[in-house]
Design an enzyme around this catalytic site. Structure first.
Site, PDB file in Angstrom:
ATOM      1  N   LYS A   1     -12.832  -1.263  -5.193  1.00  0.00           N
ATOM      2  CA  LYS A   1     -13.982  -1.166  -4.287  1.00  0.00           C
ATOM      3  C   LYS A   1     -15.222  -0.717  -5.038  1.00  0.00           C
ATOM      4  O   LYS A   1     -16.337  -1.075  -4.680  1.00  0.00           O
ATOM      5  CB  LYS A   1     -13.690  -0.153  -3.160  1.00  0.00           C
TER       6      LYS A   1
ATOM      7  N   GLU B   1       0.807  -1.225   0.000  1.00  0.00           N
ATOM      8  CA  GLU B   1       0.000   0.000   0.000  1.00  0.00           C
ATOM      9  C   GLU B   1       0.841   1.275   0.000  1.00  0.00           C
ATOM     10  O   GLU B   1       0.570   2.195  -0.759  1.00  0.00           O
ATOM     11  CB  GLU B   1      -0.963  -0.006   1.197  1.00  0.00           C
TER      12      GLU B   1
ATOM     13  N   HIS C   1       7.526 -26.369   6.331  1.00  0.00           N
ATOM     14  CA  HIS C   1       6.958 -27.572   5.732  1.00  0.00           C
ATOM     15  C   HIS C   1       6.646 -27.416   4.244  1.00  0.00           C
ATOM     16  O   HIS C   1       6.030 -28.286   3.649  1.00  0.00           O
ATOM     17  CB  HIS C   1       5.702 -27.992   6.514  1.00  0.00           C
TER      18      HIS C   1
HETATM   19  C1  F6R Z   1      -6.391   1.714   3.061  1.00  0.00           C
HETATM   20  C2  F6R Z   1      -6.378   0.428   3.746  1.00  0.00           C
HETATM   21  C3  F6R Z   1      -7.347  -0.616   3.294  1.00  0.00           C
HETATM   22  C4  F6R Z   1      -8.688  -0.494   4.072  1.00  0.00           C
HETATM   23  C5  F6R Z   1      -9.702  -1.542   3.591  1.00  0.00           C
HETATM   24  C6  F6R Z   1     -10.999  -1.506   4.374  1.00  0.00           C
HETATM   25  O1  F6R Z   1      -5.545   2.631   3.689  1.00  0.00           O
HETATM   26  O2  F6R Z   1      -5.612   0.223   4.628  1.00  0.00           O
HETATM   27  O3  F6R Z   1      -6.755  -1.876   3.499  1.00  0.00           O
HETATM   28  O4  F6R Z   1      -8.475  -0.648   5.433  1.00  0.00           O
HETATM   29  O5  F6R Z   1      -9.986  -1.310   2.236  1.00  0.00           O
HETATM   30  O6  F6R Z   1     -11.525  -0.207   4.473  1.00  0.00           O
HETATM   31  P1  F6R Z   1     -12.021   0.333   5.880  1.00  0.00           P
HETATM   32  O7  F6R Z   1     -10.834   0.271   6.768  1.00  0.00           O
HETATM   33  O8  F6R Z   1     -12.482   1.732   5.609  1.00  0.00           O
HETATM   34  O9  F6R Z   1     -13.115  -0.570   6.297  1.00  0.00           O
END
Ligand code: F6R
Length: 350
Positions: A348, A238, A254
């Site tokens: 997303k 990230e 393993h």
């Molecule tokens: C972005 C990050 C992602 C979010 C994940 C879930 O900085 O770390 O891994 O954590 O997409 O989103 P939230 O945390 O808003 O539920």
């Protein structure tokens, strides 16, 4: 001079201030404790739980993962991390569920949250807003409100220490406050060594970022470090904008050793980072050394890091914090803004 010692360049690239969030990490841990102490969890105080489930994705799942690693051999009830669309079959009225989503809008988390409620599970929401906050207010559920304005991955002090404090106040963590407090002190000391003003010749995080540069990091650690190694890898994704992988001893003894027989073209680009810790058993130490010997001359880079601190939580957090810094410095070495999110947001929205 490396670009990692060019403060002006770094700050220009770091548009959303990931370095600032890392700098205030220890203070944010303490803020998380205070926020949680003020939250009203009284409805849950007299309940008996047969299990705890942490529901969340990505950055919001790490806090629960760290707690289940930390208490691996100490918790008297199972502590399970649920990442995904499917609800663990055992969730019921005796399961304490934490629904953790920094944004409050993550579809997998919302779905499992709703199903857990239908099954009568007591739920505590941990969020900075979004739909999760609305739902918890509508349902008059206990919730812990996180400060807004961070990338979820930078909110780890909140995602971890809210859960730790809530579990402690409900009597589900027996370890002393001293162990929790030590972990924050250790991170605070480390900060002075890792901040951007400390130049690469004496800054371990910068040195590791330089050593792993242009390599695909493989992060390995023992059982208590499963979540830490995973977080290190996902932070390299990230913040560092590189592919990465992680694994855990002794399980990987393993399978992974046979990978050392692969072609040079596959092994050359790998940068293996091994987490060492004082709780390693004698067998583990012997096997880690044997494992290293198999890969040392095969992978492009092999490095080790040692956890710091006395208590297990402190040692876990010391490596997590180091990894967060390494990932941000890696992003900067790659000429990227460590905070950028576009590719995750794109998926997303599908
Ligand atoms: C972005 C990050 C992602 C979010 C994940 C879930 O900085 O770390 O891994 O954590 O997409 O989103 P939230 O945390 O808003 O539920």
């Amino acid at each position: 001079m490396t670009s990692l010692d060019d403060l002006e360049y770094m700050r220009k690239l770091d548009k959303s201030n990931m370095l600032q969030f890392l700098r205030r990490f220890p203070e944010d841990c303490r803020r998380a404790v205070e926020i949680t102490k003020k939250a009203d969890l009284s409805d849950l105080a007299d309940l008996q739980f047969s299990s705890v489930v942490f529901v969340g994705m990505g950055g919001s799942a790490i806090g629960g993962q760290l707690i289940s690693d930390w208490l691996r051999d100490k918790a008297s009830i199972p502590m399970y991390v649920s990442k995904g669309y499917r609800v663990p079959g055992f969730i019921g009225s005796e399961t304490l569920v934490f629904a953790v989503s920094y944004s409050g809008n993550t579809e997998e988390t919302l779905l499992v949250f709703k199903e857990a409620r239908e099954r009568g599970a007591p739920v505590i929401c941990v969020t900075s807003g979004g739909r999760l906050l609305e739902l918890s207010q509508e349902g008059q559920l206990p919730y812990i409100l996180l400060p807004e304005g961070m990338k979820p991955r930078a909110a780890i002090p909140f995602q971890l220490f809210t859960l730790v404090t809530a579990l402690k106040s409900l009597g589900l963590i027996k370890d002393s406050w001293e162990e929790i407090d030590e972990s924050i002190r250790v991170v605070s000391t480390l900060r002075d060594e890792l901040v951007e003003e400390v130049t690469a010749n004496s800054n371990l995080a910068k040195r590791l970022a330089l050593e792993l540069r242009n390599k695909v990091p493989f992060i390995y650690g023992s059982e208590f470090f499963e979540g830490v190694a995973y977080r290190f890898g996902t932070q390299m994704n990230e913040n560092g904008k590189v592919p990465a992988s992680s694994g855990v001893f002794p399980e990987l003894f393993h399978n992974a050793p046979l990978g050392s027989e692969g072609p040079d073209e596959v092994l050359d680009p790998l940068g293996m980072l091994i987490i060492r810790d004082l709780e390693e058993t004698e067998q583990e130490t012997r096997k880690i050394e044997g494992f290293k010997a198999m890969f040392e001359d095969r992978v492009g880079k092999m490095v080790e890091v040692e956890s710091r601190g006395k208590g297990r939580l402190a040692r876990m957090l010391s490596v997590l914090y180091l990894g967060d810094y390494v990932s941000v410095y890696t992003g900067i070495l790659n000429g990227k803004d460590p905070s950028s999110m576009e590719a995750i947001d794109k998926l997303k929205s599908l």
